[in-house]
Enzyme design. Structure first.
Site, PDB file in Angstrom:
ATOM      1  N   GLY A  29       0.784  -1.237   0.000  1.00  0.00           N
ATOM      2  CA  GLY A  29       0.000   0.000   0.000  1.00  0.00           C
ATOM      3  C   GLY A  29       0.812   1.281   0.000  1.00  0.00           C
ATOM      4  N   ASN A  31       1.911   2.913  -2.539  1.00  0.00           N
ATOM      5  CA  ASN A  31       1.378   3.829  -3.561  1.00  0.00           C
ATOM      6  C   ASN A  31       0.085   4.478  -3.102  1.00  0.00           C
ATOM      7  OD1 ASN A  31       2.984   3.943  -6.215  1.00  0.00           O
ATOM      8  ND2 ASN A  31       3.073   1.777  -5.645  1.00  0.00           N
ATOM      9  N   MET A 107      -3.004  -7.218  -7.605  1.00  0.00           N
ATOM     10  CA  MET A 107      -2.369  -8.347  -8.279  1.00  0.00           C
ATOM     11  C   MET A 107      -3.404  -9.355  -8.783  1.00  0.00           C
ATOM     12  SD  MET A 107       0.561  -7.107  -8.047  1.00  0.00           S
ATOM     13  CE  MET A 107       1.854  -8.266  -8.456  1.00  0.00           C
ATOM     14  N   ASN A 124      -3.421   1.771 -13.860  1.00  0.00           N
ATOM     15  CA  ASN A 124      -2.570   0.788 -13.183  1.00  0.00           C
ATOM     16  C   ASN A 124      -1.140   1.313 -13.151  1.00  0.00           C
ATOM     17  OD1 ASN A 124      -1.832  -1.817 -12.067  1.00  0.00           O
ATOM     18  ND2 ASN A 124      -0.943  -2.323 -14.051  1.00  0.00           N
ATOM     19  N   HIS A 126       2.912  -0.197 -12.843  1.00  0.00           N
ATOM     20  CA  HIS A 126       3.667  -1.436 -13.008  1.00  0.00           C
ATOM     21  C   HIS A 126       5.160  -1.115 -12.878  1.00  0.00           C
ATOM     22  CE1 HIS A 126       4.377  -5.541 -14.286  1.00  0.00           C
ATOM     23  NE2 HIS A 126       5.302  -5.087 -15.106  1.00  0.00           N
TER      24      HIS A 126
HETATM   25  C1  GAR Z   1       4.306  -1.665  -7.014  1.00  0.00           C
HETATM   26  O1  GAR Z   1       5.689  -1.762  -7.257  1.00  0.00           O
HETATM   27  C2  GAR Z   1       3.525  -1.815  -8.301  1.00  0.00           C
HETATM   28  O2  GAR Z   1       4.192  -1.277  -9.406  1.00  0.00           O
HETATM   29  C3  GAR Z   1       3.398  -3.313  -8.399  1.00  0.00           C
HETATM   30  O3  GAR Z   1       3.142  -3.732  -7.086  1.00  0.00           O
HETATM   31  C4  GAR Z   1       3.824  -2.860  -6.192  1.00  0.00           C
HETATM   32  C5  GAR Z   1       2.866  -2.432  -5.109  1.00  0.00           C
HETATM   33  O4  GAR Z   1       3.520  -1.673  -4.136  1.00  0.00           O
HETATM   34  N1  GAR Z   1       2.355  -3.692  -9.297  1.00  0.00           N
HETATM   35  C6  GAR Z   1       2.455  -4.701 -10.158  1.00  0.00           C
HETATM   36  O5  GAR Z   1       3.412  -5.434 -10.224  1.00  0.00           O
HETATM   37  C7  GAR Z   1       1.244  -4.877 -11.082  1.00  0.00           C
HETATM   38  N2  GAR Z   1       1.546  -5.710 -12.182  1.00  0.00           N
HETATM   39  P1  GAR Z   1       2.708  -1.006  -2.943  1.00  0.00           P
HETATM   40  O6  GAR Z   1       1.741  -2.067  -2.415  1.00  0.00           O
HETATM   41  O7  GAR Z   1       3.724  -0.623  -1.941  1.00  0.00           O
HETATM   42  O8  GAR Z   1       1.973   0.171  -3.502  1.00  0.00           O
END
Ligand code: GAR
Length: 207
Positions: A29, A31, A107, A124, A126
């Site tokens: 979380g 982001n 995910m 989204n 990535h």
């Molecule tokens: C982030 O690095 C995001 O880019 C990735 O999951 C992480 C979540 O971080 N997303 C993916 O890989 C989607 N394909 P967070 O939970 O600390 O925000």
């Protein structure tokens, strides 16, 4: 040092009404917190109406609690199909008065059902320079490929995983002694910068 695609200078455009966001997250979380911070600082004219998470143990639930944000658990294991989960996501987003779906470490593969419910408003993030390294373990994929730069991408969501029109990317170097953790950490610094800006940019392009 990071090579950044140009970010609009903050504070970003103010809209007549704050953007109403639903944030979808499966894990940590960070982001979500970056978006909430940009809102609190007055950079992003928006409100997080609800945080939807699918994993009962996800740390994002604690963050939402600490940030005072409404949160709803929709455990994907309890649904017979991806479409059924997405239908419940739509209902939850609408019930909380949101119309932007912000996938922040969500995910799960989404279906056309969700994409069609909020045209142009499903985003989204990535951790790679798409179209390179879509799917899971993007950071490991980048290290295995021996690339010298990597980064992150915010994009509109289409049915194919980690595809769709790109809004903003940020580039970071890959250093010789990088591990998945060190590269992921370097990328995440940039994710937290570009995601709030990309939301504002996407909204200004729809206005
Ligand atoms: C982030 O690095 C995001 O880019 C990735 O999951 C992480 C979540 O971080 N997303 C993916 O890989 C989607 N394909 P967070 O939970 O600390 O925000």
């Amino acid at each position: 040092m990071a090579l950044l695609s140009p970010l609009p200078p903050s504070p970003w455009p103010r809209f007549s009404e704050p953007l109403k966001l639903a944030v979808l997250a499966s894990g940590n979380g960070s982001n979500l917190e970056a978006i909430a911070t940009a809102i609190a600082q007055g950079d992003l004219h928006a409100q997080v109406q609800v945080v939807i998470y699918n994993n009962p143990k996800a740390k994002v639930a604690e963050r939402a609690e600490r940030l005072g944000l409404p949160k709803v658990l929709l455990n994907h294991r309890h649904y017979p199909s991806r479409e059924a989960l997405d239908q419940d996501i739509i209902s939850t987003v609408q019930a909380h008065g949101a119309d932007w779906v912000i996938m922040a470490g969500w995910m799960r593969c989404v279906t056309q059902v969700l994409i069609d419910a909020f045209p142009g408003k499903v985003l989204n993030i990535h951790p790679s320079l798409l179209p390179s390294f879509p799917g899971i373990h993007a950071v490991d994929q980048a290290l295995a490929a021996g690339v010298k730069v990597s980064g992150c991408t915010v994009h509109h969501v289409e049915l194919k995983v980690d595809s769709g029109p790109i809004i903003i990317q940020a580039v970071v170097p890959v250093l010789p002694d990088d591990t998945p953790d060190t590269l992921q950490a370097r990328i995440q610094v940039q994710e937290h910068r570009i995601y709030p800006a990309a939301i504002a940019l996407a909204a200004s392009q729809m206005a």
